[in-house]
Design a protein around this motif. Structure first.
Motif: not given
Length: 183
Positions: A57-78
């Motif tokens: 998440v730290y490495d990719r934080i600026y690639s977060f585009r807001g197409e889903c919730t932050m929670k969904s994005w982080i849980l997808t990575i998990t």
């Protein structure tokens, strides 16, 4: 609502990724650990995976585009990291499940004990499910994601999510009934 404006605002206004990461860890750290634990059935693996997720998440934080919730994005990575871990480790051992705490009014000690026993029994049944059923139940019941969010996270259709939830609930019922007959 898909966008989480406060995170997007932080991303736009600051270059301090450390501050954003600390906030994300405070808000989603337990969710990441619990999801990793439910998928891997190992607290040690969940510890390692949680750290690895937040490094990503730290490495990719600026690639977060807001197409889903932050929670969904982080849980997808998990989820992705957990599945990669399982492929490497081939873990098949079922570990006891910790009780899932839930809020509410003050109950008697006896009532609390029975609630904890029932919760543990249900989550033990969930842990016995095949992964594809287990993960939809956890994302739905524990994390409160919508069918659409689960579909996006797992990269499957909403119909498949609904079908898996139905089949998982049926399997849980059978497991619980079998346990009752054995007692």
């Amino acid at each position: 609502m898909k966008l989480e404006p406060h995170y997007l605002k932080y991303l736009a206004e600051t270059q301090d990724k450390d501050y954003i990461l600390l906030d994300l860890m405070a808000n989603y750290g337990n969710d990441v650990w619990n999801f990793a634990y439910f998928l891997t059935r190992s607290s040690d693996a969940a510890d390692d995976l949680s750290q690895d997720v937040f490094l990503s998440v730290y490495d990719r934080i600026y690639s977060f585009r807001g197409e889903c919730t932050m929670k969904s994005w982080i849980l997808t990575i998990t989820r992705n990291k957990s599945l990669n871990y399982l492929k490497k480790q081939l873990i098949r051992k079922i570990l006891p499940v910790k009780t899932v705490p839930h809020g509410g009014t003050v109950q008697s000690a006896e009532s609390q004990l029975f609630d904890r026993m029932e919760t543990k029994r249900i989550w033990s049944a969930v842990i016995q499910l095949p992964r594809k059923f287990r993960e939809v139940v956890i994302l739905d019941a524990h994390y409160g994601l919508t069918d659409k969010e689960i579909a996006e996270l797992l990269n499957i259709s909403q119909g498949t999510v609904k079908s898996r939830l139905h089949r998982a609930r049926t399997k849980i019922t059978v497991i619980l009934e079998t346990d009752n007959e054995g007692e």
